[in-house]
Motif scaffolding. Structure first.
Motif, PDB file in Angstrom:
ATOM      1  N   ALA A  85      -0.833   5.638  -7.266  1.00 33.98           N
ATOM      2  CA  ALA A  85      -1.342   4.619  -6.339  1.00 33.98           C
ATOM      3  C   ALA A  85      -2.851   4.461  -6.456  1.00 33.98           C
ATOM      4  O   ALA A  85      -3.406   3.419  -6.100  1.00 33.98           O
ATOM      5  CB  ALA A  85      -0.973   4.995  -4.908  1.00 33.98           C
ATOM      6  N   PHE A  86      -3.516   5.493  -6.981  1.00 34.02           N
ATOM      7  CA  PHE A  86      -4.976   5.512  -7.067  1.00 34.02           C
ATOM      8  C   PHE A  86      -5.472   5.404  -8.508  1.00 34.02           C
ATOM      9  O   PHE A  86      -6.660   5.586  -8.779  1.00 34.02           O
ATOM     10  CB  PHE A  86      -5.516   6.802  -6.444  1.00 34.02           C
ATOM     11  N   GLY A  87      -4.546   5.131  -9.426  1.00 38.38           N
ATOM     12  CA  GLY A  87      -4.946   4.942 -10.817  1.00 38.38           C
ATOM     13  C   GLY A  87      -4.930   6.185 -11.665  1.00 38.38           C
ATOM     14  O   GLY A  87      -5.490   6.193 -12.765  1.00 38.38           O
ATOM     15  N   ASP A  88      -4.289   7.263 -11.201  1.00 38.37           N
ATOM     16  CA  ASP A  88      -4.161   8.487 -12.000  1.00 38.37           C
ATOM     17  C   ASP A  88      -2.749   9.034 -11.832  1.00 38.37           C
ATOM     18  O   ASP A  88      -2.403   9.568 -10.779  1.00 38.37           O
ATOM     19  CB  ASP A  88      -5.189   9.529 -11.563  1.00 38.37           C
ATOM     20  N   LYS A  89      -1.949   8.913 -12.866  1.00 39.43           N
ATOM     21  CA  LYS A  89      -0.531   9.249 -12.786  1.00 39.43           C
ATOM     22  C   LYS A  89      -0.246  10.749 -12.868  1.00 39.43           C
ATOM     23  O   LYS A  89       0.905  11.168 -12.756  1.00 39.43           O
ATOM     24  CB  LYS A  89       0.234   8.528 -13.906  1.00 39.43           C
ATOM     25  N   GLU A  90      -1.288  11.559 -13.038  1.00 40.43           N
ATOM     26  CA  GLU A  90      -1.077  13.002 -13.191  1.00 40.43           C
ATOM     27  C   GLU A  90      -1.416  13.796 -11.936  1.00 40.43           C
ATOM     28  O   GLU A  90      -1.315  15.011 -11.933  1.00 40.43           O
ATOM     29  CB  GLU A  90      -1.914  13.529 -14.368  1.00 40.43           C
ATOM     30  N   CYS A  91      -1.810  13.099 -10.867  1.00 40.62           N
ATOM     31  CA  CYS A  91      -2.326  13.806  -9.687  1.00 40.62           C
ATOM     32  C   CYS A  91      -1.572  13.435  -8.411  1.00 40.62           C
ATOM     33  O   CYS A  91      -0.800  12.471  -8.377  1.00 40.62           O
ATOM     34  CB  CYS A  91      -3.804  13.494  -9.507  1.00 40.62           C
ATOM     35  N   LEU A  92      -1.814  14.220  -7.373  1.00 41.28           N
ATOM     36  CA  LEU A  92      -1.366  13.914  -6.016  1.00 41.28           C
ATOM     37  C   LEU A  92      -2.591  13.844  -5.116  1.00 41.28           C
ATOM     38  O   LEU A  92      -3.546  14.596  -5.303  1.00 41.28           O
ATOM     39  CB  LEU A  92      -0.458  15.016  -5.457  1.00 41.28           C
ATOM     40  N   ARG A  93      -2.554  12.964  -4.114  1.00 43.91           N
ATOM     41  CA  ARG A  93      -3.590  13.009  -3.083  1.00 43.91           C
ATOM     42  C   ARG A  93      -3.014  13.691  -1.859  1.00 43.91           C
ATOM     43  O   ARG A  93      -1.965  13.296  -1.345  1.00 43.91           O
ATOM     44  CB  ARG A  93      -4.087  11.620  -2.692  1.00 43.91           C
ATOM     45  N   ILE A  94      -3.711  14.731  -1.408  1.00 43.52           N
ATOM     46  CA  ILE A  94      -3.295  15.485  -0.225  1.00 43.52           C
ATOM     47  C   ILE A  94      -4.441  15.474   0.775  1.00 43.52           C
ATOM     48  O   ILE A  94      -5.558  15.898   0.460  1.00 43.52           O
ATOM     49  CB  ILE A  94      -2.913  16.940  -0.595  1.00 43.52           C
ATOM     50  N   SER A  95      -4.180  14.969   1.960  1.00 43.82           N
ATOM     51  CA  SER A  95      -5.203  14.900   2.998  1.00 43.82           C
ATOM     52  C   SER A  95      -5.218  16.203   3.802  1.00 43.82           C
ATOM     53  O   SER A  95      -4.169  16.763   4.112  1.00 43.82           O
ATOM     54  CB  SER A  95      -4.909  13.725   3.939  1.00 43.82           C
ATOM     55  N   TYR A  96      -6.434  16.676   4.135  1.00 45.27           N
ATOM     56  CA  TYR A  96      -6.523  17.827   5.033  1.00 45.27           C
ATOM     57  C   TYR A  96      -7.167  17.423   6.363  1.00 45.27           C
ATOM     58  O   TYR A  96      -7.823  18.224   7.034  1.00 45.27           O
ATOM     59  CB  TYR A  96      -7.235  19.020   4.387  1.00 45.27           C
ATOM     60  N   SER A 133       0.847  -1.193   0.000  1.00 42.34           N
ATOM     61  CA  SER A 133       0.000   0.000   0.000  1.00 42.34           C
ATOM     62  C   SER A 133       0.878   1.237   0.000  1.00 42.34           C
ATOM     63  O   SER A 133       1.684   1.437   0.917  1.00 42.34           O
ATOM     64  CB  SER A 133      -0.905   0.013   1.239  1.00 42.34           C
ATOM     65  N   GLN A 134       0.721   2.078  -1.031  1.00 41.59           N
ATOM     66  CA  GLN A 134       1.575   3.263  -1.130  1.00 41.59           C
ATOM     67  C   GLN A 134       1.227   4.323  -0.095  1.00 41.59           C
ATOM     68  O   GLN A 134       2.079   5.105   0.300  1.00 41.59           O
ATOM     69  CB  GLN A 134       1.505   3.845  -2.549  1.00 41.59           C
ATOM     70  N   THR A 135      -0.031   4.351   0.349  1.00 39.81           N
ATOM     71  CA  THR A 135      -0.381   5.309   1.400  1.00 39.81           C
ATOM     72  C   THR A 135       0.311   4.933   2.710  1.00 39.81           C
ATOM     73  O   THR A 135       0.869   5.787   3.399  1.00 39.81           O
ATOM     74  CB  THR A 135      -1.906   5.364   1.610  1.00 39.81           C
ATOM     75  N   ILE A 136       0.272   3.648   3.030  1.00 38.25           N
ATOM     76  CA  ILE A 136       0.927   3.183   4.259  1.00 38.25           C
ATOM     77  C   ILE A 136       2.446   3.325   4.130  1.00 38.25           C
ATOM     78  O   ILE A 136       3.131   3.707   5.082  1.00 38.25           O
ATOM     79  CB  ILE A 136       0.518   1.730   4.564  1.00 38.25           C
ATOM     80  N   PRO A 152     -10.007   7.531 -10.530  1.00 44.68           N
ATOM     81  CA  PRO A 152      -9.201   7.112  -9.378  1.00 44.68           C
ATOM     82  C   PRO A 152     -10.011   6.272  -8.381  1.00 44.68           C
ATOM     83  O   PRO A 152     -11.198   6.497  -8.175  1.00 44.68           O
ATOM     84  CB  PRO A 152      -8.756   8.433  -8.743  1.00 44.68           C
ATOM     85  N   TYR A 153      -9.307   5.305  -7.776  1.00 47.46           N
ATOM     86  CA  TYR A 153      -9.913   4.371  -6.841  1.00 47.46           C
ATOM     87  C   TYR A 153      -9.103   4.352  -5.550  1.00 47.46           C
ATOM     88  O   TYR A 153      -7.943   4.766  -5.508  1.00 47.46           O
ATOM     89  CB  TYR A 153      -9.935   2.958  -7.444  1.00 47.46           C
ATOM     90  N   TRP A 154      -9.727   3.849  -4.489  1.00 46.91           N
ATOM     91  CA  TRP A 154      -8.976   3.661  -3.246  1.00 46.91           C
ATOM     92  C   TRP A 154      -7.881   2.634  -3.497  1.00 46.91           C
ATOM     93  O   TRP A 154      -8.088   1.617  -4.152  1.00 46.91           O
ATOM     94  CB  TRP A 154      -9.906   3.206  -2.126  1.00 46.91           C
ATOM     95  N   VAL A 155      -6.721   2.917  -2.944  1.00 46.80           N
ATOM     96  CA  VAL A 155      -5.490   2.209  -3.286  1.00 46.80           C
ATOM     97  C   VAL A 155      -5.586   0.694  -3.161  1.00 46.80           C
ATOM     98  O   VAL A 155      -4.967  -0.041  -3.937  1.00 46.80           O
ATOM     99  CB  VAL A 155      -4.327   2.773  -2.430  1.00 46.80           C
TER     100      VAL A 155
END
Length: 396
Positions: A366-377, A15-18, A124-127
Protein backbone atom coordinates in the motif's frame (compact mmCIF):
# COMPACT_ATOMS: atom_id res chain seq x y z
CA UNK A 1 -23.06 -0.52 -13.09
CA UNK A 2 -19.28 -0.09 -12.85
CA UNK A 3 -19.02 1.16 -16.45
CA UNK A 4 -21.24 4.10 -15.47
CA UNK A 5 -18.61 5.39 -13.03
CA UNK A 6 -16.07 8.01 -14.06
CA UNK A 7 -12.75 6.83 -15.47
CA UNK A 8 -10.88 8.73 -12.77
CA UNK A 9 -12.73 6.83 -10.05
CA UNK A 10 -12.07 3.47 -11.70
CA UNK A 11 -8.38 4.40 -11.87
CA UNK A 12 -7.88 4.61 -8.09
CA UNK A 13 -7.96 2.11 -5.22
CA UNK A 14 -9.50 2.18 -1.77
CA UNK A 15 -7.18 3.27 1.04
CA UNK A 16 -5.66 0.04 2.33
CA UNK A 17 -5.06 1.48 5.79
CA UNK A 18 -8.72 2.41 6.14
CA UNK A 19 -9.78 -0.92 4.57
CA UNK A 20 -7.68 -2.94 7.02
CA UNK A 21 -8.95 -0.92 9.96
CA UNK A 22 -12.55 -1.45 8.79
CA UNK A 23 -11.91 -5.20 8.52
CA UNK A 24 -10.43 -5.26 12.02
CA UNK A 25 -13.43 -3.30 13.34
CA UNK A 26 -15.84 -5.69 11.66
CA UNK A 27 -14.14 -8.73 13.20
CA UNK A 28 -14.11 -7.03 16.60
CA UNK A 29 -17.86 -6.39 16.31
CA UNK A 30 -18.30 -10.12 15.68
CA UNK A 31 -16.60 -10.88 18.97
CA UNK A 32 -12.99 -11.49 17.89
CA UNK A 33 -10.28 -10.09 20.15
CA UNK A 34 -8.54 -7.97 17.51
CA UNK A 35 -5.57 -5.73 18.32
CA UNK A 36 -5.51 -3.00 15.69
CA UNK A 37 -2.00 -1.80 14.82
CA UNK A 38 -3.02 -0.65 11.35
CA UNK A 39 -4.12 2.96 11.81
CA UNK A 40 -1.94 5.96 12.58
CA UNK A 41 -4.20 7.23 15.34
CA UNK A 42 -2.75 8.19 18.74
CA UNK A 43 -4.58 6.67 21.70
CA UNK A 44 -4.23 9.83 23.83
CA UNK A 45 -6.97 12.34 24.49
CA UNK A 46 -6.34 15.83 23.12
CA UNK A 47 -4.73 18.10 25.75
CA UNK A 48 -7.13 19.55 28.32
CA UNK A 49 -6.44 23.15 27.29
CA UNK A 50 -7.61 22.26 23.75
CA UNK A 51 -10.76 20.57 25.04
CA UNK A 52 -11.53 23.56 27.27
CA UNK A 53 -11.06 25.96 24.33
CA UNK A 54 -13.59 23.96 22.29
CA UNK A 55 -16.12 23.97 25.13
CA UNK A 56 -15.68 27.71 25.56
CA UNK A 57 -16.14 28.23 21.80
CA UNK A 58 -19.47 26.40 21.95
CA UNK A 59 -20.62 28.54 24.88
CA UNK A 60 -19.50 31.74 23.15
CA UNK A 61 -21.45 30.96 19.97
CA UNK A 62 -18.87 30.00 17.33
CA UNK A 63 -21.45 28.00 15.39
CA UNK A 64 -21.40 29.63 11.97
CA UNK A 65 -19.48 29.70 8.70
CA UNK A 66 -15.97 31.09 8.84
CA UNK A 67 -13.95 32.50 5.93
CA UNK A 68 -13.11 29.66 3.52
CA UNK A 69 -9.40 29.78 4.44
CA UNK A 70 -10.15 29.86 8.16
CA UNK A 71 -10.54 32.46 10.88
CA UNK A 72 -8.04 35.30 10.47
CA UNK A 73 -6.93 34.83 14.09
CA UNK A 74 -6.14 31.17 13.41
CA UNK A 75 -4.18 32.01 10.26
CA UNK A 76 -2.18 34.60 12.22
CA UNK A 77 -1.42 31.98 14.88
CA UNK A 78 -0.31 29.50 12.19
CA UNK A 79 2.08 32.15 10.84
CA UNK A 80 3.56 32.56 14.34
CA UNK A 81 3.81 28.77 14.71
CA UNK A 82 5.69 28.49 11.38
CA UNK A 83 8.12 31.20 12.53
CA UNK A 84 8.58 29.74 16.04
CA UNK A 85 8.95 26.06 15.11
CA UNK A 86 10.17 26.09 11.51
CA UNK A 87 11.83 29.51 11.02
CA UNK A 88 9.51 30.13 8.07
CA UNK A 89 7.87 33.46 7.28
CA UNK A 90 4.31 33.42 5.94
CA UNK A 91 1.50 35.98 5.97
CA UNK A 92 -2.14 35.13 6.78
CA UNK A 93 -3.03 35.40 3.08
CA UNK A 94 -0.59 32.52 2.43
CA UNK A 95 -2.37 30.19 4.87
CA UNK A 96 -5.34 27.95 4.07
CA UNK A 97 -7.02 25.89 6.80
CA UNK A 98 -8.77 22.76 5.53
CA UNK A 99 -10.85 19.84 6.75
CA UNK A 100 -7.79 17.75 7.59
CA UNK A 101 -4.42 17.51 5.88
CA UNK A 102 -5.91 15.18 3.26
CA UNK A 103 -8.13 17.93 1.91
CA UNK A 104 -5.20 20.35 2.02
CA UNK A 105 -3.17 17.99 -0.19
CA UNK A 106 -6.04 17.50 -2.62
CA UNK A 107 -6.54 21.27 -2.84
CA UNK A 108 -2.88 21.66 -3.84
CA UNK A 109 -2.99 18.87 -6.40
CA UNK A 110 -6.16 20.18 -8.02
CA UNK A 111 -4.62 23.66 -8.12
CA UNK A 112 -1.44 22.51 -9.86
CA UNK A 113 -1.95 19.36 -11.89
CA UNK A 114 -3.19 18.83 -15.42
CA UNK A 115 -3.74 15.54 -17.22
CA UNK A 116 -0.45 13.65 -17.79
CA UNK A 117 1.65 15.97 -15.62
CA UNK A 118 4.29 14.02 -13.70
CA UNK A 119 4.57 13.96 -9.91
CA UNK A 120 7.70 12.53 -8.28
CA UNK A 121 7.02 10.50 -5.11
CA UNK A 122 9.73 8.70 -3.11
CA UNK A 123 8.69 5.21 -1.97
CA UNK A 124 7.73 4.14 0.62
CA UNK A 125 5.10 6.89 0.57
CA UNK A 126 1.93 7.68 2.47
CA UNK A 127 -0.81 5.54 0.98
CA UNK A 128 -2.95 8.38 -0.43
CA UNK A 129 -0.31 10.34 -2.36
CA UNK A 130 -0.31 7.98 -5.32
CA UNK A 131 -4.10 7.65 -5.52
CA UNK A 132 -4.64 11.41 -5.23
CA UNK A 133 -2.28 12.02 -8.14
CA UNK A 134 -4.14 9.42 -10.19
CA UNK A 135 -7.44 11.06 -9.29
CA UNK A 136 -6.09 14.22 -10.94
CA UNK A 137 -5.36 12.12 -14.06
CA UNK A 138 -1.65 12.85 -13.61
CA UNK A 139 1.25 10.39 -13.64
CA UNK A 140 3.05 9.30 -10.45
CA UNK A 141 6.80 8.80 -10.93
CA UNK A 142 7.98 6.66 -8.03
CA UNK A 143 11.59 6.72 -6.79
CA UNK A 144 12.36 3.48 -4.97
CA UNK A 145 14.48 3.68 -1.80
CA UNK A 146 16.06 1.00 0.37
CA UNK A 147 16.26 0.15 4.05
CA UNK A 148 20.06 0.37 3.72
CA UNK A 149 19.66 4.11 3.03
CA UNK A 150 16.97 4.50 5.71
CA UNK A 151 14.35 4.82 2.96
CA UNK A 152 15.62 8.23 1.82
CA UNK A 153 16.38 9.38 -1.72
CA UNK A 154 19.69 10.74 -2.97
CA UNK A 155 19.97 13.93 -5.06
CA UNK A 156 21.15 11.85 -8.02
CA UNK A 157 17.96 9.78 -7.92
CA UNK A 158 15.87 12.95 -7.81
CA UNK A 159 17.57 14.58 -10.77
CA UNK A 160 17.35 11.39 -12.81
CA UNK A 161 13.56 11.28 -12.27
CA UNK A 162 12.97 14.86 -13.43
CA UNK A 163 11.62 15.35 -16.96
CA UNK A 164 10.04 18.22 -18.90
CA UNK A 165 6.65 16.96 -17.60
CA UNK A 166 7.57 17.10 -13.91
CA UNK A 167 5.22 19.45 -12.06
CA UNK A 168 5.45 18.44 -8.41
CA UNK A 169 7.47 16.53 -5.81
CA UNK A 170 5.69 15.10 -2.74
CA UNK A 171 7.35 13.69 0.37
CA UNK A 172 6.95 13.52 4.13
CA UNK A 173 9.50 14.02 6.89
CA UNK A 174 9.22 12.45 9.42
CA UNK A 175 7.92 9.85 7.02
CA UNK A 176 4.77 7.79 7.13
CA UNK A 177 5.27 4.77 6.90
CA UNK A 178 9.02 4.44 7.61
CA UNK A 179 9.67 6.98 10.36
CA UNK A 180 12.66 8.30 8.38
CA UNK A 181 13.66 11.91 9.00
CA UNK A 182 15.64 13.96 6.47
CA UNK A 183 18.51 15.88 8.06
CA UNK A 184 19.32 19.51 7.34
CA UNK A 185 22.20 18.48 5.08
CA UNK A 186 20.09 15.94 3.18
CA UNK A 187 17.38 18.51 2.53
CA UNK A 188 19.97 21.09 1.52
CA UNK A 189 21.35 18.66 -1.08
CA UNK A 190 17.85 18.09 -2.49
CA UNK A 191 17.25 21.85 -2.51
CA UNK A 192 20.37 22.27 -4.66
CA UNK A 193 18.67 20.12 -7.31
CA UNK A 194 15.31 21.87 -7.07
CA UNK A 195 16.78 25.36 -7.48
CA UNK A 196 17.87 24.30 -11.00
CA UNK A 197 14.21 23.60 -11.82
CA UNK A 198 12.24 26.63 -10.53
CA UNK A 199 8.98 25.48 -12.15
CA UNK A 200 8.83 22.30 -10.05
CA UNK A 201 6.77 22.71 -6.88
CA UNK A 202 7.47 20.78 -3.67
CA UNK A 203 4.78 19.59 -1.26
CA UNK A 204 6.45 19.00 2.10
CA UNK A 205 4.24 16.98 4.45
CA UNK A 206 5.39 17.76 8.00
CA UNK A 207 2.44 16.53 10.03
CA UNK A 208 4.71 14.35 12.22
CA UNK A 209 7.24 17.14 12.87
CA UNK A 210 6.97 17.04 16.67
CA UNK A 211 7.09 13.24 16.87
CA UNK A 212 10.83 13.01 16.40
CA UNK A 213 13.36 11.03 18.44
CA UNK A 214 16.70 12.23 17.05
CA UNK A 215 18.73 14.85 18.89
CA UNK A 216 18.30 17.32 16.04
CA UNK A 217 15.02 19.09 15.33
CA UNK A 218 13.25 18.36 12.07
CA UNK A 219 13.96 20.85 9.28
CA UNK A 220 11.50 22.26 6.76
CA UNK A 221 12.81 22.24 3.20
CA UNK A 222 11.21 25.68 2.70
CA UNK A 223 13.93 27.12 4.96
CA UNK A 224 16.31 27.24 1.99
CA UNK A 225 15.74 30.67 0.49
CA UNK A 226 16.60 29.66 -3.08
CA UNK A 227 13.55 27.39 -3.24
CA UNK A 228 11.23 28.92 -0.61
CA UNK A 229 8.76 30.06 -3.26
CA UNK A 230 8.61 26.53 -4.71
CA UNK A 231 7.49 24.93 -1.44
CA UNK A 232 4.05 24.25 -0.02
CA UNK A 233 4.44 23.37 3.68
CA UNK A 234 1.72 21.05 4.96
CA UNK A 235 0.80 20.38 8.57
CA UNK A 236 -2.14 19.60 10.84
CA UNK A 237 -3.28 18.72 14.35
CA UNK A 238 -4.17 15.03 13.99
CA UNK A 239 -0.90 13.47 15.12
CA UNK A 240 0.98 15.61 17.63
CA UNK A 241 -2.20 16.87 19.34
CA UNK A 242 -4.14 13.59 18.99
CA UNK A 243 -6.98 15.46 17.25
CA UNK A 244 -7.69 13.01 14.43
CA UNK A 245 -11.46 13.45 14.37
CA UNK A 246 -11.31 17.23 14.61
CA UNK A 247 -10.11 17.42 10.99
CA UNK A 248 -7.84 20.45 10.93
CA UNK A 249 -5.02 20.65 8.39
CA UNK A 250 -3.31 23.67 6.88
CA UNK A 251 -0.75 24.86 4.36
CA UNK A 252 1.69 27.73 4.11
CA UNK A 253 2.37 28.49 0.44
CA UNK A 254 3.10 31.14 -2.17
CA UNK A 255 0.04 33.36 -2.42
CA UNK A 256 -0.90 32.21 -5.92
CA UNK A 257 -1.18 28.68 -4.50
CA UNK A 258 -3.10 29.68 -1.36
CA UNK A 259 -5.57 31.71 -3.42
CA UNK A 260 -6.09 28.74 -5.75
CA UNK A 261 -6.69 26.40 -2.81
CA UNK A 262 -9.16 28.90 -1.33
CA UNK A 263 -11.02 28.96 -4.66
CA UNK A 264 -11.23 25.15 -4.88
CA UNK A 265 -12.18 24.68 -1.23
CA UNK A 266 -14.88 27.32 -1.61
CA UNK A 267 -16.59 25.11 -4.18
CA UNK A 268 -16.17 21.90 -2.16
CA UNK A 269 -16.43 22.02 1.63
CA UNK A 270 -16.10 25.74 2.25
CA UNK A 271 -14.63 26.28 5.72
CA UNK A 272 -13.31 23.76 8.22
CA UNK A 273 -15.30 23.16 11.40
CA UNK A 274 -15.64 26.42 13.33
CA UNK A 275 -15.33 24.93 16.85
CA UNK A 276 -12.28 22.88 15.82
CA UNK A 277 -10.69 26.04 14.43
CA UNK A 278 -11.01 27.82 17.78
CA UNK A 279 -9.52 24.77 19.52
CA UNK A 280 -6.69 24.82 16.96
CA UNK A 281 -5.83 28.39 17.96
CA UNK A 282 -5.31 27.18 21.52
CA UNK A 283 -3.25 24.17 20.35
CA UNK A 284 -0.93 26.11 18.07
CA UNK A 285 -0.37 28.96 20.51
CA UNK A 286 0.95 26.47 23.04
CA UNK A 287 4.66 25.78 23.33
CA UNK A 288 5.49 22.32 21.86
CA UNK A 289 6.70 21.28 25.32
CA UNK A 290 3.00 21.07 26.29
CA UNK A 291 2.71 17.87 24.25
CA UNK A 292 6.09 16.54 25.36
CA UNK A 293 4.45 13.82 27.46
CA UNK A 294 3.01 12.21 24.32
CA UNK A 295 6.35 12.29 22.49
CA UNK A 296 8.07 10.82 25.53
CA UNK A 297 5.56 7.96 25.60
CA UNK A 298 5.93 7.30 21.86
CA UNK A 299 9.69 7.06 22.34
CA UNK A 300 9.20 4.48 25.10
CA UNK A 301 6.84 2.50 22.89
CA UNK A 302 9.31 2.55 20.02
CA UNK A 303 11.99 1.12 22.30
CA UNK A 304 9.53 -1.48 23.57
CA UNK A 305 8.67 -2.55 20.02
CA UNK A 306 12.35 -2.89 19.16
CA UNK A 307 12.92 -5.13 22.18
CA UNK A 308 9.92 -7.28 21.29
CA UNK A 309 10.69 -7.60 17.60
CA UNK A 310 14.23 -8.85 18.33
CA UNK A 311 12.57 -12.03 19.62
CA UNK A 312 10.92 -12.71 16.25
CA UNK A 313 13.13 -14.34 13.64
CA UNK A 314 12.67 -13.13 10.08
CA UNK A 315 11.95 -9.44 10.69
CA UNK A 316 14.59 -7.05 9.33
CA UNK A 317 14.37 -3.54 10.74
CA UNK A 318 16.12 -0.18 10.61
CA UNK A 319 15.99 2.55 13.25
CA UNK A 320 13.19 5.07 12.60
CA UNK A 321 13.79 8.59 13.91
CA UNK A 322 10.19 9.83 13.91
CA UNK A 323 6.44 9.19 13.59
CA UNK A 324 4.98 6.11 15.35
CA UNK A 325 5.46 3.26 12.92
CA UNK A 326 7.93 0.52 12.25
CA UNK A 327 8.34 -0.76 8.71
CA UNK A 328 10.05 -4.15 8.92
CA UNK A 329 11.15 -6.13 5.89
CA UNK A 330 9.37 -9.51 6.00
CA UNK A 331 10.41 -11.11 2.70
CA UNK A 332 12.12 -13.98 4.57
CA UNK A 333 8.62 -15.44 5.08
CA UNK A 334 7.73 -15.40 1.38
CA UNK A 335 7.33 -18.89 -0.08
CA UNK A 336 7.06 -20.50 3.35
CA UNK A 337 4.07 -22.45 4.62
CA UNK A 338 2.63 -21.20 7.91
CA UNK A 339 -0.24 -23.10 9.52
CA UNK A 340 -1.08 -24.66 6.18
CA UNK A 341 -0.96 -21.38 4.21
CA UNK A 342 1.83 -20.44 1.79
CA UNK A 343 2.88 -16.82 2.25
CA UNK A 344 3.53 -15.35 -1.19
CA UNK A 345 3.92 -11.67 -0.30
CA UNK A 346 3.37 -8.98 2.33
CA UNK A 347 -0.37 -8.89 1.57
CA UNK A 348 -0.59 -12.59 2.48
CA UNK A 349 1.40 -12.10 5.68
CA UNK A 350 -0.77 -9.17 6.78
CA UNK A 351 -3.93 -11.23 6.16
CA UNK A 352 -2.35 -14.21 7.95
CA UNK A 353 -1.54 -12.13 11.05
CA UNK A 354 -5.09 -10.81 11.15
CA UNK A 355 -6.58 -14.30 10.81
CA UNK A 356 -4.22 -16.32 13.01
CA UNK A 357 -2.81 -13.79 15.49
CA UNK A 358 -5.80 -11.43 15.41
CA UNK A 359 -3.42 -8.50 14.96
CA UNK A 360 -4.17 -5.92 12.23
CA UNK A 361 -1.17 -4.54 10.30
CA UNK A 362 -0.92 -3.06 6.79
CA UNK A 363 0.96 -4.55 3.87
CA UNK A 364 3.85 -2.46 2.59
CA UNK A 365 2.46 -2.77 -0.94
CA UNK A 366 0.00 0.00 0.00
CA UNK A 367 3.01 2.27 0.58
CA UNK A 368 5.05 1.26 -2.46
CA UNK A 369 7.21 -1.48 -0.90
CA UNK A 370 6.02 -5.05 -1.38
CA UNK A 371 8.56 -6.56 1.04
CA UNK A 372 7.49 -4.76 4.22
CA UNK A 373 4.69 -4.35 6.75
CA UNK A 374 3.65 -1.13 8.45
CA UNK A 375 2.98 -1.61 12.16
CA UNK A 376 1.74 1.30 14.25
CA UNK A 377 2.75 1.64 17.90
CA UNK A 378 0.21 4.36 18.65
CA UNK A 379 -1.41 1.97 21.16
CA UNK A 380 -0.96 1.14 24.84
CA UNK A 381 2.04 -0.85 26.07
CA UNK A 382 -0.29 -3.68 27.08
CA UNK A 383 -1.73 -3.98 23.57
CA UNK A 384 1.72 -3.74 21.97
CA UNK A 385 3.14 -6.50 24.19
CA UNK A 386 0.16 -8.77 23.61
CA UNK A 387 0.22 -8.13 19.85
CA UNK A 388 3.88 -9.04 19.47
CA UNK A 389 3.51 -12.11 21.68
CA UNK A 390 0.74 -13.29 19.35
CA UNK A 391 2.82 -12.52 16.25
CA UNK A 392 5.80 -14.38 17.69
CA UNK A 393 3.65 -17.40 18.51
CA UNK A 394 2.06 -17.80 15.05
CA UNK A 395 5.33 -17.19 13.18
CA UNK A 396 7.36 -19.75 15.14
Amino acid sequence: MKNRLSHRLQNISYSQTIAMSAKARELKNKGYDIINLSLGEPDFLPPNFVLNAAKKAIDEGYHYYTPVSGYLELRKVICKKFLRDNHLTYTPSQIVVSTGAKQAIMNVLLSLLNKNDEVIIPAPYWVSYLQMVKLCESCPVVIQTTMKNNFKIHPEQLEKAITCKTKLFIFSTPCNPTGSVYSYEELKNLAEIFKKYPKIMILSDEIYEHICYSDKHTTSIAIFSDIHDQVITLNGLSKAFSMTGWRIGYIGAPEWISQSCDKIQGQMTSCANSIAQIAAISALKADPSKIGYMIKEFRKRKNLVFDLIKEINGFQLNQPDGAFYIFPKVSSFFGKKLHGKIIQNADDLSEFLLEKAQVATVSGSAFGDKECLRISYASSNEKIIEAFNRIKKVLK
